[in-house]
Every structure is written in structure tokens, then in C-alpha cells.
Design a protein around this motif. Structure first.
Motif, PDB file in Angstrom:
ATOM      1  N   SER A  67       0.782  -1.143  -0.076  1.00  0.00           N
ATOM      2  CA  SER A  67       0.091   0.199   0.109  1.00  0.00           C
ATOM      3  C   SER A  67       0.617   1.307   0.082  1.00  0.00           C
ATOM      4  O   SER A  67       1.806   1.334   0.734  1.00  0.00           O
ATOM      5  CB  SER A  67      -1.092  -0.183   1.463  1.00  0.00           C
ATOM      6  N   ARG A 115      -2.422   3.853  -3.508  1.00  0.00           N
ATOM      7  CA  ARG A 115      -2.577   2.549  -4.304  1.00  0.00           C
ATOM      8  C   ARG A 115      -2.214   1.307  -3.655  1.00  0.00           C
ATOM      9  O   ARG A 115      -1.632   1.236  -2.725  1.00  0.00           O
ATOM     10  CB  ARG A 115      -1.401   2.600  -5.391  1.00  0.00           C
ATOM     11  N   VAL A 127      -2.040  -2.690  -3.813  1.00  0.00           N
ATOM     12  CA  VAL A 127      -1.892  -4.000  -5.032  1.00  0.00           C
ATOM     13  C   VAL A 127      -1.715  -5.370  -3.980  1.00  0.00           C
ATOM     14  O   VAL A 127      -0.992  -5.385  -3.046  1.00  0.00           O
ATOM     15  CB  VAL A 127      -0.455  -3.904  -5.614  1.00  0.00           C
ATOM     16  N   VAL A 143      -1.112  -9.568  -4.571  1.00  0.00           N
ATOM     17  CA  VAL A 143      -0.517 -10.374  -5.173  1.00  0.00           C
ATOM     18  C   VAL A 143      -0.754 -11.678  -4.684  1.00  0.00           C
ATOM     19  O   VAL A 143      -0.662 -12.171  -3.678  1.00  0.00           O
ATOM     20  CB  VAL A 143       1.102 -10.312  -5.318  1.00  0.00           C
ATOM     21  N   MET A 200      -3.194 -11.088  -9.727  1.00  0.00           N
ATOM     22  CA  MET A 200      -3.098 -10.001  -8.826  1.00  0.00           C
ATOM     23  C   MET A 200      -4.183  -9.052  -9.116  1.00  0.00           C
ATOM     24  O   MET A 200      -4.879  -8.872 -10.048  1.00  0.00           O
ATOM     25  CB  MET A 200      -1.754  -9.358  -9.487  1.00  0.00           C
ATOM     26  N   SER A 222      -5.242  -4.751  -8.280  1.00  0.00           N
ATOM     27  CA  SER A 222      -4.621  -3.424  -7.944  1.00  0.00           C
ATOM     28  C   SER A 222      -5.962  -2.387  -7.798  1.00  0.00           C
ATOM     29  O   SER A 222      -6.879  -2.438  -8.588  1.00  0.00           O
ATOM     30  CB  SER A 222      -3.713  -2.649  -8.985  1.00  0.00           C
ATOM     31  N   GLU A 247      -6.664   1.995  -7.092  1.00  0.00           N
ATOM     32  CA  GLU A 247      -6.133   3.261  -6.802  1.00  0.00           C
ATOM     33  C   GLU A 247      -7.135   4.169  -6.524  1.00  0.00           C
ATOM     34  O   GLU A 247      -7.813   4.687  -7.435  1.00  0.00           O
ATOM     35  CB  GLU A 247      -5.189   3.759  -8.038  1.00  0.00           C
ATOM     36  N   TYR A 263      -5.363  -8.568 -12.753  1.00  0.00           N
ATOM     37  CA  TYR A 263      -4.302  -9.062 -13.844  1.00  0.00           C
ATOM     38  C   TYR A 263      -4.167 -10.410 -13.693  1.00  0.00           C
ATOM     39  O   TYR A 263      -3.537 -11.020 -12.631  1.00  0.00           O
ATOM     40  CB  TYR A 263      -2.850  -8.490 -13.185  1.00  0.00           C
ATOM     41  N   ASP A 272      -6.087  -8.566 -18.937  1.00  0.00           N
ATOM     42  CA  ASP A 272      -6.666  -8.008 -17.646  1.00  0.00           C
ATOM     43  C   ASP A 272      -8.143  -7.885 -17.706  1.00  0.00           C
ATOM     44  O   ASP A 272      -8.721  -7.870 -18.551  1.00  0.00           O
ATOM     45  CB  ASP A 272      -5.990  -6.596 -17.421  1.00  0.00           C
TER      46      ASP A 272
END
Length: 318
Positions: free
Chosen positions: A145, A224, A226, A228, A233, A235, A237, A248, A266
Motif C-alpha cells: 500500500s 494505491r 496492490v 499479489v 493480482m 490493484s 488506486e 491482472y 486483464d
């Protein structure tokens, strides 16, 4: 209809007041400044009080504490000791010892204690939690983060205490458990005793790791997140215009001992874009007669523990 009293009529308290009024649940306002209280009551025609004692006599169904953080402990302790239901803005208190005491008092008096970690009620954060639990990204491996901006610079607290409570609460929420160990470093540029930039690395059970980068000395705003996993993954924002959750569809497989990157298109994950504060206060109101499971007192205590550990690590490295 449940009636809630807001304690504190400052910037964030006004947000509580406005939102609860729109929900139809605002019953009263406690504000020690008479002129400020008068302003608020002209806009929101409910009962007003300059002292907590007078508000307690009215028997509201719950209270939200939006007063300055140094006042959280004493106000919450008085309310919880009288069996009242309380939502305390973050941080719960300024020490883990005081936070733990509030948790115990709430349990002893069968009071609901909730902490205002409002981003746990952000529909995007709730959706990401759902995606993690559904196995969309496989095994959760790593979370990072970034909470960066230029200002607002504080003189009484460092950037981690100011900005990172949100991120600690989110990481704990995603993992479902508090961190086992923490490492942290930081830099002071503007003031000799206040950290302007910090990086904390957290290790969770099941070999899950995370880091939180916080700075108020940054050229642009970036909030942001993310996430994983072993199969993909995510994300998000929050500082972007579209506020999309992006999946992703990428991961690494090993073929004959050789790492091979697997990539598919994606995907933008849809979610209901509602106001987090409305969702948070609605949850509080709806659970006054039930059990607080999200952002409860114990989770608030765990966040304060992390804040304290990071502070000690920063002080030790100085």
C-alpha cells in the motif's frame, strides 16, 4: 429508528453529523464550543449539548466519538462503563494499553465498540476481500500500500501515525489475522523530531507479507493498493478518477524447473461505488443489537499495537 449522538463538531465530526442526518439517525450533537454548537444546530435541528453528561441523560442508542485523538480514551471509557454503544474514530486511543482496556470494558458491560477504520467499508476494499476469499488470485502472497501526497504535514505526530492506520487496518482485514513481526525505517526532512516518510514491512501467518509506504512529502497524490496471489493480482488506486479494481490475470509457473510467466487479458472488476462513511455508519446502526465483526474494538487495538511498534523501531534507529 435508532438515535445516534455525535461527540465532536469539527471537520470529521461534521461528516458524521451530516451523514447520520441524511440517514435519519442523528439524535444529538455534543460540542464544547457553544458558538460552534449553535452553528451546527441551525443546520441540523436536533438536540445539542456542551457536555457529555447532559447527553447521557437522553439515553441515545449509540454514540460516535469524532473528538481529537487524545480525548478518545477518556470519552470512550466513560461511555462504555455506562453500557453505551460506541464508535470511536481512528486511532482508537494513543496507546495499546488504553485500547486493550476499552476492549475489556466493552466486553464487561456488553457494549458494542467499533473503530472508525472507514476504508474497511469502502466498497472496493470489501470487493477485494471477497475476491481473495473466493480464490480469484489463488493463495494470498503479498500486499503493498502506498499512501502518498504533499501535505498535510503534522507537527505533533509522524506520517505513519497520521496516514498509515488505514493501511494497517486494510492489511489485517485482508489477511484475517494481525502481523507476526514488523520492520520499519523512516526519514525526517522538515522537522528534527517528526518523520515525513516511512516504510513498514509486515510479516503475517502463512508466509503472507506486506509493506506500507507513507509520505506527506511527495509530488503527487497516490493511494494505491496492490494484492499479489499465486494465480493473479489485483490493484486499486483510490486516488484515480475511475477508481477501478483491476484483475491482472498473470502468474508464474515452473516448467521443468524454469519459471515461466503466464499472462491472459486483464479484467476490470465491477463493484457498487457507494460512500464509505455512509456504509460504516449504517453498519454501526444496524449492529447495535448484534455483534460488531468488522472494525471491532479488538481490531482497533491491533492497529494501535502496530503504530506503537513502528514508532519504537523509528526511535531506535534514530
Amino acid at each position: 429508528m435508532k438515535s445516534i449522538c455525535v461527540i465532536g463538531g469539527g471537520k470529521w465530526g461534521q461528516n458524521h453529523i451530516r451523514t447520520l442526518f441524511q440517514m435519519g439517525n442523528l439524535g444529538g450533537i455534543v460540542e464544547s464550543n457553544p458558538s460552534r454548537l449553535k452553528e451546527l444546530l441551525e443546520q441540523y435541528p436536533v438536540e445539542g449539548f456542551t457536555t457529555l453528561d447532559n447527553a447521557l441523560k437522553k439515553g441515545f442508542d449509540g454514540y460516535t466519538i469524532a473528538a481529537p485523538a487524545p480525548l478518545h480514551y477518556n470519552i470512550a471509557k466513560e461511555l462504555l462503563s455506562k453500557g453505551q454503544n460506541v464508535l470511536v474514530e481512528k486511532p482508537l486511543t494513543l496507546s495499546s494499553e488504553e485500547s486493550f482496556e476499552l476492549v475489556e470494558i466493552a466486553e464487561k458491560n456488553n457494549s458494542r465498540l467499533m473503530v472508525g477504520h472507514v476504508l474497511l467499508f469502502h466498497p472496493a476494499i470489501r470487493k477485494i476481500k471477497e475476491l481473495i476469499e473466493s480464490g480469484k488470485i489463488g493463495k494470498l502472497n503479498y500486499i503493498y500500500s502506498n499512501r502518498l501526497n504533499l501535505g498535510t504535514v503534522r507537527t505533533e505526530e509522524n506520517v505513519f501515525w497520521s496516514l498509515a492506520p488505514h493501511d494497517v487496518s486494510i492489511l489485517d482485514y485482508f489477511v484475517g489475522k494481525p502481523a507476526l513481526s514488523i520492520q520499519a525505517s523512516g526519514q525526517k526532512f522538515l522537522q528534527p523530531s517528526v518523520y515525513d516518510s516511512t516504510l513498514a514491512q509486515l510479516t503475517y501467518p502463512d508466509n503472507i507479507h506486506g509493506h506500507i509506504f507513507a509520505s506527506w512529502l511527495h509530488p503527487f497524490k497516490e493511494h494505491r493498493l496492490v494484492v499479489v496471489g499465486s494465480k493473479g493480482m489485483l490493484s486499486f488506486e483510490d486516488s484515480s478518477i475511475d477508481k477501478n479494481i483491476v484483475f491482472y490475470n498473470k502468474h508464474v509457473d515452473f516448467e521443468n524447473g524454469i519459471p515461466v510467466i503466464k499472462t491472459d487479458p486483464d479484467e476490470i472488476i465491477p463493484y457498487d461505488k457507494k460512500m464509505p462513511l455512509t456504509e460504516e455508519l449504517t453498519y454501526f446502526v444496524d449492529n447495535l443489537d448484534k455483534k460488531i465483526e468488522v472494525a471491532d474494538g479488538k481490531s482497533g487495538y491491533e492497529v494501535v499495537k502496530v503504530l506503537e511498534v513502528v514508532q519504537k523501531l523509528l526511535d531506535k534507529s534514530n
